[in-house]
Design a protein around this motif. Sequence first.
Motif, short mmCIF file in Angstrom:
data_model
loop_
_atom_site.label_atom_id
_atom_site.label_comp_id
_atom_site.label_asym_id
_atom_site.label_seq_id
_atom_site.Cartn_x
_atom_site.Cartn_y
_atom_site.Cartn_z
N ARG A 1 0.72 -1.15 -0.22
CA ARG A 1 0.01 -0.10 0.05
C ARG A 1 0.90 1.24 0.13
O ARG A 1 2.10 1.22 0.52
N LEU A 2 0.51 2.29 -0.73
CA LEU A 2 1.04 3.37 -0.88
C LEU A 2 0.47 4.62 -0.37
O LEU A 2 -0.74 4.75 -0.52
N VAL A 3 0.87 5.70 0.56
CA VAL A 3 0.25 6.77 1.15
C VAL A 3 1.15 7.90 0.81
O VAL A 3 2.29 7.89 1.12
N LEU A 4 0.67 9.00 0.16
CA LEU A 4 1.29 10.05 -0.03
C LEU A 4 0.77 11.27 0.39
O LEU A 4 -0.55 11.64 0.41
N VAL A 5 1.38 11.83 1.33
CA VAL A 5 1.07 13.34 2.12
C VAL A 5 1.45 14.39 1.61
O VAL A 5 2.76 14.63 1.35
N THR A 6 0.77 15.43 1.10
CA THR A 6 0.84 16.48 0.58
C THR A 6 1.93 16.33 -0.68
O THR A 6 2.96 17.11 -0.71
N PRO A 7 1.32 15.57 -1.82
CA PRO A 7 2.25 15.28 -2.86
C PRO A 7 2.32 16.20 -4.09
O PRO A 7 1.28 17.02 -4.12
N PHE A 8 3.09 16.22 -4.71
CA PHE A 8 2.93 17.08 -5.96
C PHE A 8 3.27 16.20 -7.21
O PHE A 8 3.78 15.23 -7.08
N ASP A 9 2.89 16.71 -8.38
CA ASP A 9 3.05 16.08 -9.62
C ASP A 9 4.39 15.97 -10.02
O ASP A 9 4.92 14.78 -10.64
N SER A 10 5.15 16.97 -9.90
CA SER A 10 6.62 17.02 -10.03
C SER A 10 7.02 18.40 -9.19
O SER A 10 6.35 19.20 -9.04
N LEU A 11 8.32 18.35 -9.06
CA LEU A 11 8.94 19.36 -7.89
C LEU A 11 9.06 20.67 -8.70
O LEU A 11 9.02 21.76 -8.26
N GLY A 12 8.90 20.55 -10.21
CA GLY A 12 8.87 21.77 -10.98
C GLY A 12 7.55 22.75 -10.55
O GLY A 12 7.59 23.66 -10.68
N ASP A 13 6.55 22.07 -10.51
CA ASP A 13 5.35 22.66 -10.04
C ASP A 13 5.50 23.60 -8.72
O ASP A 13 5.01 24.64 -8.67
N VAL A 14 6.01 22.86 -7.59
CA VAL A 14 6.34 23.66 -6.52
C VAL A 14 7.45 24.72 -6.72
O VAL A 14 7.25 26.00 -6.15
N ALA A 15 8.34 24.42 -7.55
CA ALA A 15 9.63 25.56 -7.81
C ALA A 15 8.82 26.73 -8.56
O ALA A 15 9.19 27.88 -8.27
N ALA A 16 7.97 26.39 -9.46
CA ALA A 16 7.48 27.54 -10.28
C ALA A 16 6.53 28.52 -9.59
O ALA A 16 6.47 29.46 -9.45
N ALA A 17 5.73 27.82 -8.30
CA ALA A 17 5.09 28.60 -7.43
C ALA A 17 5.80 29.39 -6.55
O ALA A 17 5.36 30.68 -6.34
N GLN A 18 6.88 29.03 -6.17
CA GLN A 18 7.79 29.83 -5.33
C GLN A 18 8.71 30.90 -6.13
O GLN A 18 8.98 31.92 -5.61
N TYR A 19 8.95 30.74 -7.23
CA TYR A 19 9.86 31.34 -7.93
C TYR A 19 9.07 31.76 -9.57
O TYR A 19 9.72 31.33 -10.56
N PRO A 20 8.10 32.43 -9.47
CA PRO A 20 7.29 32.41 -10.71
C PRO A 20 7.68 33.34 -11.92
O PRO A 20 7.34 33.26 -12.92
N PHE A 21 8.92 34.13 -11.53
CA PHE A 21 9.53 34.80 -12.60
C PHE A 21 10.77 34.32 -13.20
O PHE A 21 11.75 35.22 -13.85
N PHE A 22 11.18 33.00 -12.93
CA PHE A 22 12.25 32.47 -13.27
C PHE A 22 11.92 30.98 -14.10
O PHE A 22 10.94 30.62 -13.56
N PRO A 23 12.73 30.66 -15.08
CA PRO A 23 12.30 29.51 -15.84
C PRO A 23 13.05 28.30 -14.80
O PRO A 23 13.65 27.40 -15.48
N VAL A 24 12.20 27.99 -13.76
CA VAL A 24 12.84 27.02 -12.75
C VAL A 24 12.75 25.68 -13.28
O VAL A 24 13.53 24.66 -12.96
N ARG A 25 11.77 25.34 -14.02
CA ARG A 25 11.42 23.94 -14.77
C ARG A 25 12.78 23.64 -15.46
O ARG A 25 13.12 22.40 -15.62
N TRP A 26 13.28 24.41 -16.28
CA TRP A 26 14.49 24.20 -17.03
C TRP A 26 15.84 24.08 -16.16
O TRP A 26 16.84 23.69 -16.67
N LEU A 27 15.71 24.98 -15.19
CA LEU A 27 17.01 25.27 -14.47
C LEU A 27 17.03 23.89 -13.21
O LEU A 27 17.90 23.65 -12.62
#
Length: 253
Positions: free
Chosen positions: A155-181
């Motif tokens: 069994r798998l349990v995921l608490v406060t998960p994300f689809d990718s870390l890029g989603d979280v980084a983009a929300a924190q640094y919206p003016f930078f191309p963090v998904r590429w970095l």
Amino acid sequence: MRRIFTMIAGTAIITYALACAALFEFQRSLLYYPQPRSKSEGSTLLTLPVGAATVHVSTHPHAGTAALLYFGGNAEDVSRDVPDLVEAFPDRAIYALHYPGYGGSSGSPSEQAIFAESLALFDRVYAEHQDIVVIGRSLGTGAAVWVANQRPVARLVLVTPFDSLGDVAAAQYPFFPVRWLLRDKFESWRYAPQVTAPTRIVVAGADELVPRSSSDRLRTRFHKGVSSYVVVPRVGHNNIQDSAEYWPLLKGD
């Protein structure tokens, strides 16, 4: 006037490029916050060799086939979680992984190292316990999905998960191309479709770090019937465990 504008624009571009370079260079220090291991009562320390690295795991032994693996957040001392995990799962042996650089584990944290050590821990535990529940929280959900994609998780349990870390980084640094970095992407969307273990996704209703849209997208990555999705209202990313609903949800109640 045109020359002044050109100079200002050129300075702005250079400044922006330098900021991007700084984000790229120091990104892991912004992502990982290694914590020392506390002296928690009721837990013992397992030392696990993984290649040239030495990994520490806070454990609570229990005889039988049932065990639980816990992968924590990016600023979490997982040894502090062991007593609560023992109380919630009294019939399971508990294993909480200290990532590279955390809790005395050697090396430096990275996606590659965390994935390798998570699999090594599963294989070590599976030699003694064939019924393994895997719980990941925040950053640890990336490791948990990876393990469940590679190994026979019960069994798998995921608490406060994300689809990718890029989603979280983009929300924190919206003016930078963090998904590429990003060097460490933790793209759970790539691995979720291969997960067959029953999966519970637990989301904080007032999560200030992981965008709800990211958790929602991750839910859609699993095949129909594999995952269940629960939102705990009025709690944030770092205090979801204070909700009365938290431990029953993790246990599958």
